[in-house]
Design an enzyme around this catalytic site. Sequence first.
Site, PDB file in Angstrom:
ATOM      1  CG  HIS A 176      -4.793   1.364   8.809  1.00  0.00           C
ATOM      2  ND1 HIS A 176      -3.918   1.119   9.830  1.00  0.00           N
ATOM      3  CD2 HIS A 176      -5.214   0.146   8.357  1.00  0.00           C
ATOM      4  CE1 HIS A 176      -3.808  -0.195  10.006  1.00  0.00           C
ATOM      5  NE2 HIS A 176      -4.590  -0.812   9.128  1.00  0.00           N
ATOM      6  CD  GLU A 179      -4.039   4.690  10.624  1.00  0.00           C
ATOM      7  OE1 GLU A 179      -2.915   4.512  10.133  1.00  0.00           O
ATOM      8  OE2 GLU A 179      -4.616   3.823  11.312  1.00  0.00           O
ATOM      9  NE  ARG A 234      -7.842  -1.150  10.936  1.00  0.00           N
ATOM     10  CZ  ARG A 234      -6.742  -0.919  11.664  1.00  0.00           C
ATOM     11  NH1 ARG A 234      -6.465   0.299  12.063  1.00  0.00           N
ATOM     12  NH2 ARG A 234      -5.930  -1.902  11.974  1.00  0.00           N
ATOM     13  CG  HIS A 304       0.097   2.683  10.652  1.00  0.00           C
ATOM     14  ND1 HIS A 304      -1.015   1.979  10.266  1.00  0.00           N
ATOM     15  CD2 HIS A 304       1.145   2.060  10.067  1.00  0.00           C
ATOM     16  CE1 HIS A 304      -0.648   0.979   9.476  1.00  0.00           C
ATOM     17  NE2 HIS A 304       0.663   0.996   9.354  1.00  0.00           N
ATOM     18  CD  GLU A 378      -0.617   3.855  15.695  1.00  0.00           C
ATOM     19  OE1 GLU A 378      -1.098   4.092  14.577  1.00  0.00           O
ATOM     20  OE2 GLU A 378      -1.317   3.543  16.670  1.00  0.00           O
TER      21      GLU A 378
HETATM   22  C1  9B3 Z   1      -0.114  -3.341  14.078  1.00  0.00           C
HETATM   23  C2  9B3 Z   1       0.657  -4.413  13.678  1.00  0.00           C
HETATM   24 CL1  9B3 Z   1      -0.069  -5.955  13.378  1.00  0.00          CL
HETATM   25  C3  9B3 Z   1       2.031  -4.271  13.490  1.00  0.00           C
HETATM   26  N1  9B3 Z   1       2.798  -5.322  13.076  1.00  0.00           N
HETATM   27  N2  9B3 Z   1       2.613  -3.077  13.716  1.00  0.00           N
HETATM   28  C4  9B3 Z   1       1.864  -2.031  14.094  1.00  0.00           C
HETATM   29  C5  9B3 Z   1       0.493  -2.121  14.287  1.00  0.00           C
HETATM   30  C6  9B3 Z   1      -0.306  -0.946  14.727  1.00  0.00           C
HETATM   31  C7  9B3 Z   1      -1.181  -0.349  13.651  1.00  0.00           C
HETATM   32  C8  9B3 Z   1      -2.286  -1.337  13.290  1.00  0.00           C
HETATM   33  O1  9B3 Z   1      -2.247  -1.811  12.160  1.00  0.00           O
HETATM   34  O2  9B3 Z   1      -3.175  -1.638  14.103  1.00  0.00           O
HETATM   35  C9  9B3 Z   1      -1.729   0.908  14.186  1.00  0.00           C
HETATM   36 SE1  9B3 Z   1      -3.144   1.683  13.191  1.00  0.00          SE
HETATM   37 ZN    ZN Z   2      -2.817   2.402  10.940  1.00  0.00          ZN
HETATM   38 ZN    ZN Z   3      -3.232   3.624  14.388  1.00  0.00          ZN
END
Ligand code: 9B3
Ligand code: ZN
Ligand code: ZN
Length: 417
Positions: A176, A179, A234, A304, A378
């Site tokens: 992203h 980030e 993002r 992330h 995160e």
């Molecule tokens: C989201 C998903 Cl779909 C996953 N499989 N693992 C972590 C996340 C959290 C991150 C997101 O893409 O929203 C945090 Se920015």
């Molecule tokens: Zn992220």
């Molecule tokens: Zn995040």
Amino acid sequence: MWALLVLIGAAAVSAHLQDLSFDGQKVFRVIPQNDEQVELINSIASNTQVDFWKPDSVTLIRPKMQVDFRVEADKTFEVEDLLKESGVEYRVLIDNLQAALDAQFDSKARTAGHSYEKYNNWETIAAWTADIAAQNPGLVSRSVIGQTYEGRPMYLLKMGKSGPNKKAIFMDCGFHAREWITPAFCQWFVKEALETYGKDSVMTTLLNSLDFYVLPVLNIDGYVYTWTNDRMWRKTRSKNAGSLCIGTDPNRNFNAGWCSIGASKKPCDSTYCGSAPESEKETKALADFIREHLSTIKAYLTIHSYSQLLLFPYSYTYKLPSDYEELNSIASAASKQLATLYNTKYTFGPGATTIYPAAGGSDDWAYDQGIKYAFTFELRDTGRYGFMLPESQIKPTCEETLLAVKYIANYVLEHLY
Ligand code: 9B3
Ligand code: ZN
Ligand code: ZN
Ligand code: ZN
């Protein structure tokens, strides 16, 4: 004379375009207690230009969840009024985004060019990947796993002492674009590994026995865009057929329950899942590389921010992975390690229950490919600065995260066979 003044004025404006556009913007934190209050946030979002920071899209909001969102300067009164009237629990998380934006570049390292304690732009990171490989020929090599939508080469570093039949750990940063702390961590990790190899016994054993693949920035086009146009971007930067909106969420674009939950089918949304799994050149390149190296890659780590969480599968379903007990105990121990340095508290657990149910993420996909040790970090913070984490926090954030990553890598090494 007037023409000259106008020219100077235009240059000054464009140089500060990004700064100016954040002046007076606020970030609110709301904790809706029930469906009615979730509805209220939904209606604010549909009537006002609202950028969701946490969760990353309005569709992911559930009662009792912390919801952080950014509001344009001229709408802050209206939004705050609505929140007050409704009686929903809220606070102003960031009063003036401009101040946070300034705080972001608070590093005392006034060096030009690359620095591990500053945010580096893509050009600088790209040059760094070449330098680090050239300076450490016995330990680091650089390859290109593909090209981004805008044609930038996707550099991958491979780090480790060469040897026969080595297993590997794959880590990526910069999924992203906004980030920013995450590419900083990938660079820090490489630096620390090289600096402590031959000195720190754990790191020496790790690099002698394993290879680390480090992808410092997956979403390079998006990262570049956050430096040049919109700090809060993002997604990727690809065009969408039949829409004027740009980009796909790379972490909704993998073939893991693709677009079934917690993702949007609308190209204008920040969690748009794309036209198909791996529709993005960047996610396709990553998935292709991992598929080609499935027999050696034993762990997949994806970095992330923000929220201080250590997540593992699944996010696309509430079903627990068959390795739940083991993954949970690793996440627990890694979080404990991380906290030993500055007492930074992490929450850990399966994505679906720990952050939100969402499909198409790379950790779930890697896990279903048979890579048992799949984790999403995160990083800092919990919302004081959010994506604009000050540069003065790069070092402490990276040092503590390094402890968790080293813990996981060492665990993987001890459980290879
Ligand atoms: C989201 C998903 Cl779909 C996953 N499989 N693992 C972590 C996340 C959290 C991150 C997101 O893409 O929203 C945090 Se920015
Ligand atoms: Zn992220
Ligand atoms: Zn995040
Ligand atoms: Zn260090």
